[in-house]
Design an enzyme around this catalytic site. Structure first.
Site, PDB file in Angstrom:
ATOM      1  N   TYR A  23       0.804  -1.233   0.000  1.00 50.41           N
ATOM      2  CA  TYR A  23       0.000   0.000   0.000  1.00 50.41           C
ATOM      3  C   TYR A  23       0.834   1.280   0.000  1.00 50.41           C
ATOM      4  CZ  TYR A  23      -3.661  -3.353   1.177  1.00 50.41           C
ATOM      5  OH  TYR A  23      -4.535  -4.421   1.143  1.00 50.41           O
ATOM      6  N   HIS A  98      -9.389   0.790  -5.367  1.00 46.02           N
ATOM      7  CA  HIS A  98      -8.505  -0.074  -4.578  1.00 46.02           C
ATOM      8  C   HIS A  98      -7.088   0.362  -4.887  1.00 46.02           C
ATOM      9  CE1 HIS A  98     -11.516  -2.823  -3.156  1.00 46.02           C
ATOM     10  NE2 HIS A  98     -11.968  -2.978  -4.385  1.00 46.02           N
TER      11      HIS A  98
HETATM   12  C1  DQA Z   1      -7.857  -2.609  -0.628  1.00 45.85           C
HETATM   13  C2  DQA Z   1      -7.871  -4.064  -1.105  1.00 45.85           C
HETATM   14  C3  DQA Z   1      -8.634  -4.941  -0.143  1.00 45.85           C
HETATM   15  O1  DQA Z   1      -8.641  -6.285  -0.586  1.00 45.85           O
HETATM   16  C4  DQA Z   1      -8.032  -4.896   1.226  1.00 45.85           C
HETATM   17  O2  DQA Z   1      -8.803  -5.643   2.130  1.00 45.85           O
HETATM   18  C5  DQA Z   1      -7.828  -3.500   1.713  1.00 45.85           C
HETATM   19  C6  DQA Z   1      -7.336  -2.492   0.782  1.00 45.85           C
HETATM   20  C7  DQA Z   1      -6.984  -1.719  -1.537  1.00 45.85           C
HETATM   21  O3  DQA Z   1      -7.145  -0.505  -1.472  1.00 45.85           O
HETATM   22  O4  DQA Z   1      -6.136  -2.229  -2.272  1.00 45.85           O
HETATM   23  O5  DQA Z   1      -8.001  -3.221   2.881  1.00 45.85           O
HETATM   24  O6  DQA Z   1      -9.180  -2.109  -0.677  1.00 45.85           O
END
Ligand code: DQA
Length: 144
Positions: A23, A98
């Protein structure tokens, strides 16, 4: 002035320190400040909650907005209630974001109930996905 609400769900308050290899290492607060200065002609709001009920109630409050950008975190893959809330409001443009590419991760991330209630989804482009979602909403507004 155009109004756009960003809603971040579960665990997204930990951006910057949470699994940075997936992330990134920027906090959402720092990123959001930059977005606000980049789009100073738009009223941009951000809400984060780890609580499904609070997310639903926030969605109910944004009826009059021009756009809604939602990253449900893991709720994306589980929450029919959040998807139904999105279907219940008259916001013209709802975009799912995402940060990571959910299609090259575990299989359970490939299904999003939230995506099914949105105009479209952006995934795998990091935090830039939020900016691209704003660009889309602004672009649609200029077509009216
Ligand atoms: C997310 C992807 C999801 O699968 C995960 O549970 C997250 C972050 C993303 O921004 O990539 O918490 O939403």
């Amino acid at each position: 002035m155009m109004k756009i609400q960003i809603i971040n769900g579960a665990n997204l308050n930990l951006l910057g320190t949470r699994e940075p290899h997936i992330y990134g290492n920027q906090s959402f607060e720092a990123f959001f400040e930059k977005l606000q200065s980049q789009y100073s002609s738009i009223e941009l709001y951000c809400f984060q909650s780890n609580n499904e009920v609070e997310i639903i109630e926030k969605i109910h409050q944004v009826q009059q907005y021009d756009g809604l950008i939602i990253n449900g975190g893991a709720y994306s893959h589980t929450s029919i209630a959040i998807a139904d809330a999105l279907r219940s409001v008259a916001v013209p443009h709802i975009v799912e974001v995402h940060i990571s590419n959910v299609f090259n991760r575990e299989d359970f991330r490939k299904k999003s109930y939230i995506a099914q209630a949105c105009s479209g989804s952006i995934c795998g482009l990091g935090l830039d996905g939020y900016r691209l979602a704003i660009e889309h909403i602004v672009h649609c507004r200029t077509l009216i």
